[in-house]
Design an enzyme around this catalytic site. Sequence first.
Site, short mmCIF file in Angstrom:
data_model
loop_
_atom_site.label_atom_id
_atom_site.label_comp_id
_atom_site.label_asym_id
_atom_site.label_seq_id
_atom_site.Cartn_x
_atom_site.Cartn_y
_atom_site.Cartn_z
N ASP A 1 -5.09 15.64 -10.64
CA ASP A 1 -3.86 14.74 -10.27
C ASP A 1 -3.18 15.60 -9.49
O ASP A 1 -2.47 16.80 -9.86
CB ASP A 1 -3.26 14.32 -11.68
CG ASP A 1 -2.06 13.64 -11.59
OD1 ASP A 1 -1.37 13.55 -10.29
OD2 ASP A 1 -1.84 12.91 -12.42
N TYR B 1 7.81 4.80 0.26
CA TYR B 1 6.68 5.13 0.90
C TYR B 1 6.81 5.67 2.07
O TYR B 1 6.55 6.82 2.51
CB TYR B 1 5.78 4.06 1.23
CG TYR B 1 4.31 3.93 1.69
CD1 TYR B 1 3.25 5.05 1.12
CD2 TYR B 1 4.02 3.70 2.99
CE1 TYR B 1 2.19 5.06 1.61
CE2 TYR B 1 2.84 4.01 3.72
CZ TYR B 1 1.73 4.51 3.03
OH TYR B 1 0.79 4.98 3.48
N SER C 1 8.35 9.25 1.99
CA SER C 1 7.21 10.16 1.52
C SER C 1 6.35 10.75 2.73
O SER C 1 5.91 11.88 2.88
CB SER C 1 6.46 9.57 0.46
OG SER C 1 5.69 8.62 0.97
N LYS C 2 5.95 9.69 3.61
CA LYS C 2 5.26 9.97 4.74
C LYS C 2 6.10 10.72 5.84
O LYS C 2 5.64 11.72 6.44
CB LYS C 2 4.60 8.61 5.25
CG LYS C 2 3.64 8.12 4.24
CD LYS C 2 2.36 8.84 3.89
CE LYS C 2 1.28 8.25 3.11
NZ LYS C 2 0.23 8.89 2.86
N1 LIG Z 1 -4.90 1.56 3.52
C1 LIG Z 1 -3.94 1.54 4.29
O1 LIG Z 1 -3.54 0.59 5.12
C2 LIG Z 1 -3.30 2.88 4.94
C3 LIG Z 1 -2.58 2.82 5.87
C4 LIG Z 1 -1.81 4.20 6.26
C5 LIG Z 1 -1.94 5.36 5.62
N2 LIG Z 1 -2.78 5.14 4.64
C6 LIG Z 1 -2.97 6.32 3.63
O2 LIG Z 1 -4.32 6.70 3.55
C7 LIG Z 1 -4.47 7.67 2.20
C8 LIG Z 1 -5.52 6.97 1.77
O3 LIG Z 1 -5.33 5.37 1.19
P1 LIG Z 1 -6.40 4.28 0.95
O4 LIG Z 1 -6.01 3.06 1.84
O5 LIG Z 1 -7.81 4.98 1.07
O6 LIG Z 1 -6.01 4.26 -0.67
P2 LIG Z 1 -6.98 4.09 -1.86
O7 LIG Z 1 -8.24 3.25 -1.70
O8 LIG Z 1 -5.98 3.46 -2.81
O9 LIG Z 1 -7.10 5.56 -2.17
C9 LIG Z 1 -6.23 6.34 -2.47
C10 LIG Z 1 -6.94 7.76 -3.19
O10 LIG Z 1 -5.80 8.52 -3.66
C11 LIG Z 1 -6.07 8.79 -4.80
N3 LIG Z 1 -4.75 9.29 -5.78
C12 LIG Z 1 -3.86 8.20 -6.12
N4 LIG Z 1 -3.04 9.01 -6.85
C13 LIG Z 1 -3.48 10.23 -6.98
C14 LIG Z 1 -3.11 11.29 -7.79
N5 LIG Z 1 -2.05 11.27 -8.33
N6 LIG Z 1 -3.98 12.49 -7.72
C15 LIG Z 1 -5.21 12.54 -7.11
N7 LIG Z 1 -5.48 11.45 -6.26
C16 LIG Z 1 -4.69 10.29 -6.34
C17 LIG Z 1 -6.97 7.76 -5.49
O11 LIG Z 1 -7.81 8.18 -6.61
P3 LIG Z 1 -7.77 8.00 -7.91
O12 LIG Z 1 -6.97 6.70 -8.48
O13 LIG Z 1 -8.96 8.32 -8.68
O14 LIG Z 1 -6.66 9.26 -8.47
C18 LIG Z 1 -7.77 7.43 -4.27
O15 LIG Z 1 -8.95 8.13 -4.30
C19 LIG Z 1 -3.28 7.55 1.47
O16 LIG Z 1 -2.51 8.67 1.71
C20 LIG Z 1 -2.43 6.27 2.26
O17 LIG Z 1 -1.07 6.18 2.09
C21 LIG Z 1 -3.45 4.12 4.08
#
Ligand SMILES: NC(=O)c1ccc[n+]([C@@H]2O[C@H](COP(=O)([O-])OP(=O)(O)OC[C@H]3O[C@@H](n4cnc5c(N)ncnc54)[C@H](OP(=O)(O)O)[C@@H]3O)[C@@H](O)[C@H]2O)c1
Length: 269
Positions: A65, A157, A160-161
């Site tokens: 975590d 959000y 944070s980014k």
């Molecule tokens: N999808 C989009 O449209 C988008 C756009 C811009 C940026 N992003 C960024 O890209 C990154 C990945 O996003 P995604 O879209 O792939 O989201 P996702 O599918 O929800 O994946 C998020 C990952 O973060 C992990 N996570 C969440 N809380 C955590 C914690 N406390 N400790 C450790 N791991 C944690 C989750 O795993 P567990 O739940 O197993 O911990 C999961 O593996 C993020 O930083 C997100 O802000 C995404």
Amino acid sequence: MAEPIFKENVVIVTGASSGIGRELALQLADQHAWLALAARNSESLNAVAAECRARGARALVAPTDVTDADQCQRLIAQTAQEYGRIDTLINNAGIGMWTRFEQLHDLTAVERVMRVNYLGSVYCTFYALPYLKRTHGRLVGVASLAGKTGVPARAAYAASKHAMVGFFDSLRIEVAEHGVSVTMAYPDFVATGARFRNLGADGQPVVDAPPYAANTMTSETCAQLILRGVAKRQRDVFVNARGKIGSWAKLLAPGLVDRIALRATEKGG
Ligand SMILES: NC(=O)c1ccc[n+]([C@@H]2O[C@H](COP(=O)([O-])OP(=O)(O)OC[C@H]3O[C@@H](n4cnc5c(N)ncnc54)[C@H](OP(=O)(O)O)[C@@H]3O)[C@@H](O)[C@H]2O)c1
């Protein structure tokens, strides 16, 4: 043919259990990287690790975590112990938010996104940096276009980014003398399960975030673009024209960028 950049490169991927992080791990596995996969869900991590090994990688499963500094320290120590060094840290773990600030019941969601997205990256980086200096390694932050501009219904959000960006942009200058590169990635909408995990007004996941219809990229393409930039030690990775042009437009016509952000959040994409 040249060896792939990430062959036997020791790479830690946080948030590797799903979405972009999972895809980064799989594509690194195709290059036979030596991976440490971190997230909270060990079952999903084990499944990703099995896929990575089947593609020719080594894969350590490290349930973590990232909001807990001690667990981040353990992740780094375990990785160094397993492989003897650390070459690349990809801070990808993240969580979203989908509610107007005035509608928040309390500050739970604000604190949570800051802890995961910003402090989680800081903790992992703090413990990994001594190793990365030894290997002249690569540091990566997966931010968002919301790390470059304000977005309605995503104030915490975006904050944070922005915090991630300020942290890593500063660190880049500090660590350049050690040969450590810092790459920031700015994805736009990516089709992952993240939209079902956005925190709402009560700090719980909301299920009715916009459909992300237009302008949505696959996690495969997003991961490919990120890894290409990290391999070249690029400073920034913008994954589409909106990101590239948006940075300049923000300087010249910030009001226009605000209107585009409003339209994008109302319609999705
Ligand atoms: N999808 C989009 O449209 C988008 C756009 C811009 C940026 N992003 C960024 O890209 C990154 C990945 O996003 P995604 O879209 O792939 O989201 P996702 O599918 O929800 O994946 C998020 C990952 O973060 C992990 N996570 C969440 N809380 C955590 C914690 N406390 N400790 C450790 N791991 C944690 C989750 O795993 P567990 O739940 O197993 O911990 C999961 O593996 C993020 O930083 C997100 O802000 C995404």
